[in-house]
Write a protein that holds these residues in place. Structure first.
Motif, PDB file in Angstrom:
ATOM      1  N   TYR A  33       0.848  -1.198   0.000  1.00  0.00           N
ATOM      2  CA  TYR A  33       0.000   0.000   0.000  1.00  0.00           C
ATOM      3  C   TYR A  33       0.883   1.247   0.000  1.00  0.00           C
ATOM      4  CZ  TYR A  33      -2.644  -3.658   2.459  1.00  0.00           C
ATOM      5  OH  TYR A  33      -3.214  -4.851   2.844  1.00  0.00           O
ATOM      6  N   PHE A  45      -5.020   7.056   1.893  1.00  0.00           N
ATOM      7  CA  PHE A  45      -4.759   5.973   0.956  1.00  0.00           C
ATOM      8  C   PHE A  45      -4.522   6.497  -0.459  1.00  0.00           C
ATOM      9  CE2 PHE A  45      -5.114   1.922  -1.046  1.00  0.00           C
ATOM     10  CZ  PHE A  45      -5.904   2.099  -2.168  1.00  0.00           C
ATOM     11  N   TYR A  48      -3.233   0.399  -3.740  1.00  0.00           N
ATOM     12  CA  TYR A  48      -3.051  -0.902  -3.088  1.00  0.00           C
ATOM     13  C   TYR A  48      -2.722  -1.925  -4.172  1.00  0.00           C
ATOM     14  CZ  TYR A  48      -5.237  -5.343  -1.433  1.00  0.00           C
ATOM     15  OH  TYR A  48      -5.524  -6.648  -1.138  1.00  0.00           O
ATOM     16  N   ASP A  56      -6.524  -1.499  -6.250  1.00  0.00           N
ATOM     17  CA  ASP A  56      -7.332  -0.303  -5.987  1.00  0.00           C
ATOM     18  C   ASP A  56      -6.430   0.906  -6.086  1.00  0.00           C
ATOM     19  OD1 ASP A  56      -8.879   1.780  -4.974  1.00  0.00           O
ATOM     20  OD2 ASP A  56      -9.639   0.643  -3.267  1.00  0.00           O
ATOM     21  N   SER A  58      -7.834   4.031  -6.390  1.00  0.00           N
ATOM     22  CA  SER A  58      -8.815   5.111  -6.288  1.00  0.00           C
ATOM     23  C   SER A  58      -8.315   6.321  -5.518  1.00  0.00           C
ATOM     24  CB  SER A  58     -10.095   4.585  -5.636  1.00  0.00           C
ATOM     25  OG  SER A  58      -9.831   4.124  -4.319  1.00  0.00           O
TER      26      SER A  58
END
Lengths: 116, 112
Positions: A33, A45, A48, A56, A58
């Motif tokens: 991550y 975030f 990932y 992901d 996003s």
């Protein structure tokens, strides 16, 4: 290595330049991550990876940000045309995925990026 | 949209006292709730974590209390020590997407 290793620990770059930040996860951890932490805030975030693929992405703020993990181990976060607002600590973490469920995420010490 | 709200922003506790930090979440799909401790210049380190099938988890001086109906969870540090002075973050994630959504952090200071 014993833990998640991030290099460099500090990076100062001029506005408009390209930078690469490297993350060496814990050996055997399939999940990786990237997070970004601004001063006085919690980590946010970015992306990932499960193995070599981005499961992901996003959280990437725009198309200037890109990350790769070509062999399923080391990952590189790439930032093009850096802006002063990109200044932050970039954190990498890794974890095992067991039975489809994540286990403890271990964080590196981060790369402090300063764009001047 | 802030999915995990944390309070207080800062906390001062006397040595030997109980430190309590609270978090509330919005996404009912979350099923993993860890607390992280972060010292200056270091990355966050997992302190303790809970899943919603239990209401409380204790590890040494650290306890998580979890209230599923209220969508709230809290960290209690018993017998707080100066070495506990750090920033604490609650977080949440869900099975199948392991990204963590973090709270904004609580700066804890333990005074002698």
């Amino acid at each position: 290595g014993a833990g998640v290793s991030q290099t460099p620990s500090n990076k100062v770059t001029e506005k408009g330049k390209y930078v690469e930040l490297r993350c060496d996860p814990i050996s055997g951890h399939t999940a990786l991550y990237w997070y970004r932490q601004s001063l006085g805030q919690g980590p946010e975030f970015l992306i990932y990876f499960q193995g070599t693929g981005a499961a992901d992405d996003s959280g990437l703020p725009n198309d200037r940000f890109f990350a790769v993990r070509p062999e399923g181990s080391v990952s590189t976060l790439k930032i093009q045309r850096t802006e002063r607002g990109d200044s932050a600590v970039y954190l990498c973490a890794s974890s095992l995925i067991l039975g489809g469920q994540g286990t403890e995420a271990f964080f590196g010490q981060g790369t402090r990026l300063t764009v001047v | 949209q802030q999915q995990v709200k944390q309070s207080p922003q800062s906390l001062i506790v006397q040595k030997g006292g109980i430190s309590i930090i609270n978090c509330a979440y919005e996404n009912t799909a979350f099923d993993y709730f860890p607390w992280y401790q972060q010292f200056p210049g270091k990355g966050p380190a997992l302190l303790i974590a809970i899943r919603p099938d239990v209401s409380e988890k204790k590890e040494g001086r650290f306890t998580i209390s979890f209230n599923k109906s209220a969508k709230q969870f809290s960290l209690h540090i018993m017998d707080s020590q100066p070495g506990d002075s750090a920033t604490y973050f609650c977080a949440a994630s869900r099975r199948g997407n392991e990204k963590l959504t973090f709270g904004t952090g609580t700066r804890l200071t333990i005074i002698p």
